[in-house]
Design a protein around this motif. Structure first.
Motif, mmCIF file in Angstrom:
data_model
loop_
_atom_site.group_PDB
_atom_site.id
_atom_site.type_symbol
_atom_site.label_atom_id
_atom_site.label_comp_id
_atom_site.label_asym_id
_atom_site.label_seq_id
_atom_site.Cartn_x
_atom_site.Cartn_y
_atom_site.Cartn_z
ATOM 1 N N ILE A 120 -18.454 -76.765 0.382
ATOM 2 C CA ILE A 120 -17.549 -75.219 0.061
ATOM 3 C C ILE A 120 -16.027 -75.059 0.619
ATOM 4 O O ILE A 120 -15.092 -74.989 0.605
ATOM 5 N N GLU A 121 -16.700 -75.137 2.217
ATOM 6 C CA GLU A 121 -15.465 -74.350 2.769
ATOM 7 C C GLU A 121 -14.275 -74.986 3.493
ATOM 8 O O GLU A 121 -12.948 -74.751 3.631
ATOM 9 N N ALA A 122 -15.162 -76.682 3.452
ATOM 10 C CA ALA A 122 -14.117 -77.498 3.467
ATOM 11 C C ALA A 122 -12.882 -77.347 2.403
ATOM 12 O O ALA A 122 -11.562 -78.010 2.417
ATOM 13 N N GLU A 123 -13.116 -77.608 1.220
ATOM 14 C CA GLU A 123 -12.191 -77.520 0.115
ATOM 15 C C GLU A 123 -11.470 -76.068 0.443
ATOM 16 O O GLU A 123 -10.323 -76.714 -0.372
ATOM 17 N N ARG A 124 -11.778 -75.311 0.999
ATOM 18 C CA ARG A 124 -11.073 -73.808 0.805
ATOM 19 C C ARG A 124 -10.284 -74.418 2.046
ATOM 20 O O ARG A 124 -8.458 -73.383 1.349
ATOM 21 N N LEU A 125 -10.631 -75.013 2.862
ATOM 22 C CA LEU A 125 -9.182 -75.252 3.901
ATOM 23 C C LEU A 125 -8.072 -76.281 3.368
ATOM 24 O O LEU A 125 -6.821 -76.094 3.594
ATOM 25 N N PHE A 126 -8.360 -76.795 2.909
ATOM 26 C CA PHE A 126 -7.770 -78.342 1.752
ATOM 27 C C PHE A 126 -7.236 -77.246 0.770
ATOM 28 O O PHE A 126 -5.860 -78.029 1.142
ATOM 29 N N LYS A 127 -7.538 -76.334 0.639
ATOM 30 C CA LYS A 127 -6.483 -75.788 -0.516
ATOM 31 C C LYS A 127 -5.668 -74.777 0.206
ATOM 32 O O LYS A 127 -4.035 -75.121 -0.452
ATOM 33 N N GLN A 128 -6.071 -74.368 1.048
ATOM 34 C CA GLN A 128 -4.781 -73.673 2.290
ATOM 35 C C GLN A 128 -3.815 -75.022 2.905
ATOM 36 O O GLN A 128 -3.068 -74.373 2.868
ATOM 37 N N ALA A 129 -3.936 -75.918 2.828
ATOM 38 C CA ALA A 129 -3.326 -76.720 3.512
ATOM 39 C C ALA A 129 -2.358 -77.332 2.699
ATOM 40 O O ALA A 129 -1.115 -77.471 2.979
ATOM 41 N N LEU A 130 -3.029 -77.327 1.734
ATOM 42 C CA LEU A 130 -2.214 -78.070 -0.164
ATOM 43 C C LEU A 130 -1.048 -76.927 -0.365
ATOM 44 O O LEU A 130 0.154 -77.337 -0.447
ATOM 45 N N LYS A 131 -1.774 -75.252 0.127
ATOM 46 C CA LYS A 131 -0.114 -74.866 -0.505
ATOM 47 C C LYS A 131 0.836 -74.657 0.654
ATOM 48 O O LYS A 131 1.479 -74.331 0.266
ATOM 49 N N THR A 143 2.973 -78.115 0.234
ATOM 50 C CA THR A 143 3.704 -78.199 -0.671
ATOM 51 C C THR A 143 5.314 -77.284 -0.193
ATOM 52 O O THR A 143 6.674 -77.468 -1.757
ATOM 53 N N VAL A 144 5.424 -76.286 0.729
ATOM 54 C CA VAL A 144 6.726 -75.666 1.395
ATOM 55 C C VAL A 144 7.669 -76.981 1.680
ATOM 56 O O VAL A 144 8.839 -76.000 1.259
ATOM 57 N N THR A 145 7.038 -78.010 2.381
ATOM 58 C CA THR A 145 7.890 -78.605 3.193
ATOM 59 C C THR A 145 8.450 -79.329 1.814
ATOM 60 O O THR A 145 7.758 -80.063 0.811
ATOM 61 N N SER A 146 9.349 -79.923 2.309
ATOM 62 C CA SER A 146 9.807 -81.740 1.083
ATOM 63 C C SER A 146 9.279 -82.598 1.007
ATOM 64 O O SER A 146 8.700 -82.969 2.061
ATOM 65 N N PRO A 147 8.216 -82.659 0.350
ATOM 66 C CA PRO A 147 7.831 -83.613 -0.113
ATOM 67 C C PRO A 147 8.235 -85.674 1.140
ATOM 68 O O PRO A 147 8.403 -86.063 -0.213
ATOM 69 N N THR A 148 8.503 -85.643 1.837
ATOM 70 C CA THR A 148 9.271 -86.876 1.760
ATOM 71 C C THR A 148 9.142 -87.343 3.391
ATOM 72 O O THR A 148 8.297 -86.353 4.839
ATOM 73 N N GLY A 149 8.694 -88.670 3.353
ATOM 74 C CA GLY A 149 8.399 -89.004 4.715
ATOM 75 C C GLY A 149 6.962 -88.559 5.071
ATOM 76 O O GLY A 149 5.744 -88.590 4.337
ATOM 77 N N LYS A 150 6.529 -88.253 6.035
ATOM 78 C CA LYS A 150 4.740 -87.727 6.679
ATOM 79 C C LYS A 150 4.441 -86.931 6.038
ATOM 80 O O LYS A 150 3.420 -86.811 6.124
ATOM 81 N N ASP A 151 5.541 -86.011 5.193
ATOM 82 C CA ASP A 151 4.532 -85.051 4.762
ATOM 83 C C ASP A 151 4.291 -85.517 3.553
ATOM 84 O O ASP A 151 3.159 -85.172 2.618
ATOM 85 N N THR A 152 4.752 -86.150 2.695
ATOM 86 C CA THR A 152 3.973 -87.420 1.338
ATOM 87 C C THR A 152 2.436 -88.185 2.039
ATOM 88 O O THR A 152 2.486 -87.642 0.457
ATOM 89 N N LEU A 205 0.691 -84.777 2.194
ATOM 90 C CA LEU A 205 -0.437 -84.486 0.411
ATOM 91 C C LEU A 205 -0.823 -85.204 0.089
ATOM 92 O O LEU A 205 -2.009 -84.153 -0.581
ATOM 93 N N VAL A 206 -0.668 -86.699 0.199
ATOM 94 C CA VAL A 206 -1.698 -87.572 -0.383
ATOM 95 C C VAL A 206 -3.514 -87.551 -0.249
ATOM 96 O O VAL A 206 -3.978 -87.467 -0.620
ATOM 97 N N TYR A 207 -3.545 -87.496 0.949
ATOM 98 C CA TYR A 207 -4.161 -87.531 1.901
ATOM 99 C C TYR A 207 -5.018 -86.307 1.385
ATOM 100 O O TYR A 207 -5.817 -85.504 1.521
ATOM 101 N N ILE A 208 -4.692 -84.847 1.607
ATOM 102 C CA ILE A 208 -4.713 -83.712 1.069
ATOM 103 C C ILE A 208 -5.983 -83.798 -0.158
ATOM 104 O O ILE A 208 -7.224 -83.530 -0.546
ATOM 105 N N LYS A 209 -4.923 -84.251 -1.555
ATOM 106 C CA LYS A 209 -5.258 -84.291 -2.673
ATOM 107 C C LYS A 209 -6.197 -85.007 -3.380
ATOM 108 O O LYS A 209 -6.847 -84.548 -3.467
ATOM 109 N N ARG A 210 -5.438 -86.297 -1.984
ATOM 110 C CA ARG A 210 -7.543 -87.105 -2.000
ATOM 111 C C ARG A 210 -8.647 -86.242 -1.539
ATOM 112 O O ARG A 210 -9.667 -86.718 -2.306
ATOM 113 N N ARG A 211 -9.100 -86.122 -0.947
ATOM 114 C CA ARG A 211 -9.709 -85.066 -0.358
ATOM 115 C C ARG A 211 -10.536 -83.626 -0.883
ATOM 116 O O ARG A 211 -11.326 -83.751 -1.360
#
Length: 506
Positions: free
Chosen positions: A212-223, A226-235, A238-244
């Protein structure tokens, strides 16, 4: 002179008594030995599963003849004895694949011992650390964690020319060996930029002690991601966060939500098939018992042109076994033969076992499981541990599936041609898996090694019988007179007993 003459008859009489005693003892020793062998076979018939072995052998022989149109004994003679006698094949089948329609296709060679990221790897803080707290053992090796650090550093940080201060801190954080040092570096990166998504990913993986705590932190990371443009390393991030996040939902029992997240992720990033997100999807669909959806996913990814995995091969075998396993009986199959559906299931099991021969012992609970590593070697023991850890429950849920696997999986080793380097349906089994698996798996785990065939009981019994016969031949050669007396005494004794049995009663 009189004393000498009197002593010679005594010596001669002692020798005759010794020969008579040896003849008498050898007769009963052989009888006792034979009786002990019969008793041992009778007592060990259940532990050795002799009846099941004979039945499974009959099923395999019938299936082999039905599929290949030749006897397995004939195939063994051609494949095993001809190379020993100096026979050479004209065409080598190394590097060839069998397609679905039976045709042979030439395939390019691939790296035999490439290490892959485990698609279902656990969370360090919430799962691996709990194991360490309870047992005092480290479930991950330094080599495995170092590979993870390299992955994170490669995928989550920007190019060197565009490094931000927080990126420099995170690059050092991934390389830190001490978990507390990594956590401190993540907080330092957040102080530099409170929207550093990679820092929240590290905290979710390392510091969070619950899902539950890990999910909360991943949601913050997702927030923040997504602010930055999803290109290159950001993509990649983003994929890693959504998968986790999808894996968190799966572990927390929100399976339908996890399935939807995985499907959306695969649609949004279709070119990232190398991440094997479909293996996460397959496991979640099996938990929902949505077997039609599982078959649809397999139809897309179990293609001859795509890389295989234990999850693909064994899930395909599970679906085919599930269709017949509830009514499967080895005794009935040996009498009537295998139906078409049963043959398909057996072929799927043989295909899966050839791809990774280590899995069945974990599914049949013949070897103890450990926590899966963060990286796996395809066709190796590390992949087998990772697959069985998550999929054993699905095999148990399908009634009779494990029984069918138990009756048929060892037949795979009779199909693989000699020498082993040729392979059958897949590339030849790589010889470097043991070394790589020992680097990936903890030292307290007994690494499974292949090929390491166990000799059947009858082969051992035949070897013992041949050894005993050779010993008798050697004794006959060294002591012909004494063995002649022994054989004569045995024959006379047996003749006398037969005459005694058939003589009329007085």
């Amino acid at each position: 002179m009189a004393d000498d003459n009197s002593s010679n008859p005594q010596s001669h009489g002692f020798a005759e008594k010794l020969k008579s005693w040896l003849s008498w003892s050898w007769t009963y020793v052989c009888a006792v030995w034979f009786a002990m062998v019969l008793t041992m076979v009778y007592v060990l018939r259940s532990p050795l599963k002799l009846q099941e072995s004979v039945t499974a052998g009959n099923i395999f022989e019938w299936w082999y003849f039905r599929k290949y149109g030749t006897s397995f004994i004939e195939q063994v003679s051609v494949s095993h004895l001809r190379p020993l006698l100096g026979g050479v094949e004209n065409n080598s089948s190394a590097g060839l694949f069998s397609s679905a329609n039976g045709e042979v296709e030439q395939r390019p060679s691939v790296s035999e011992c490439k290490v892959w990221r485990n698609p279902l790897n656990l969370f360090r803080g919430a799962e691996y650390s709990r194991y360490t707290w309870v047992t005092g053992k480290e479930p991950l090796t330094y080599y495995d964690m170092n590979l993870s650090a390299q992955d994170h550093q490669t995928f989550f940080t920007s190019d060197t020319q565009q490094l931000k201060p927080e990126d420099s801190v995170m690059q050092k954080a991934w390389r830190e060996r001490n978990p507390q040092a990594r956590i401190r570096a993540a907080y330092q990166a957040i102080e530099l930029n409170h929207e550093c998504a990679a820092a929240y990913v590290l905290l979710a993986e390392e510091e969070a002690t619950t899902i539950i705590e890990a999910e909360r932190l991943f949601k913050q990371a997702l927030k923040f991601g997504t602010v930055t443009s999803p290109t290159g390393k950001d993509t990649n991030l983003l994929v890693y966060i959504k998968r986790r996040l999808a894996m968190c939902a799966r572990k927390l029992g929100r399976i339908k939500e996890a399935v939807k997240m995985m499907r959306d992720l695969m649609k949004e990033f279709p070119l990232l098939g190398m991440l094997n997100i479909h293996e996460n999807l397959l496991e979640a669909l099996l938990e929902l018992q949505a077997y039609a959806d599982v078959q649809a996913v397999l139809a897309k990814y179990d293609d001859i042109s795509l890389p295989k995995s234990a999850t693909i091969c064994y899930t395909s075998a599970l679906l085919k076994a599930r269709a017949v396993s509830d009514k499967f009986s080895p005794e009935a199959a040996s009498r009537r033969g295998l139906s078409t559906a049963e043959m398909n299931a057996v072929e799927a099991i043989h295909r899966a076992v050839e791809f990774n021969p280590h899995v069945p012992k974990y599914l049949l609970e013949m070897k103890s499981l450990i926590l899966p590593p963060e990286h796996i070697l395809k066709r190796g023991d590390s992949e087998a541990v990772a697959y069985a850890f998550f999929h054993l429950q699905h095999w148990k849920r399908a009634e009779g599936a494990l029984n069918l696997l138990h009756c048929t999986w060892e037949g795979t080793f009779r199909i693989i041609p000699y020498p082993l380097e040729k392979g059958h349906l897949f590339y030849p089994y790589p010889g470097c898996t043991e070394t790589a698996d020992r680097e990936l798996l903890p030292s307290f785990h007994e690494v499974s090694v292949y090929p390491k065939k166990e000799l059947p009981f009858f082969i051992l019994f035949t070897a013992g019988l041949c050894s005993f016969t050779a010993m008798l031949a050697m004794l006959t050669h060294q002591f012909p007179d004494l063995m002649g007396v022994f054989v004569k005494a045995v024959s006379l004794n047996c003749t006398g007993r037969v005459n005694l049995c058939f003589s009329p009663c007085i």
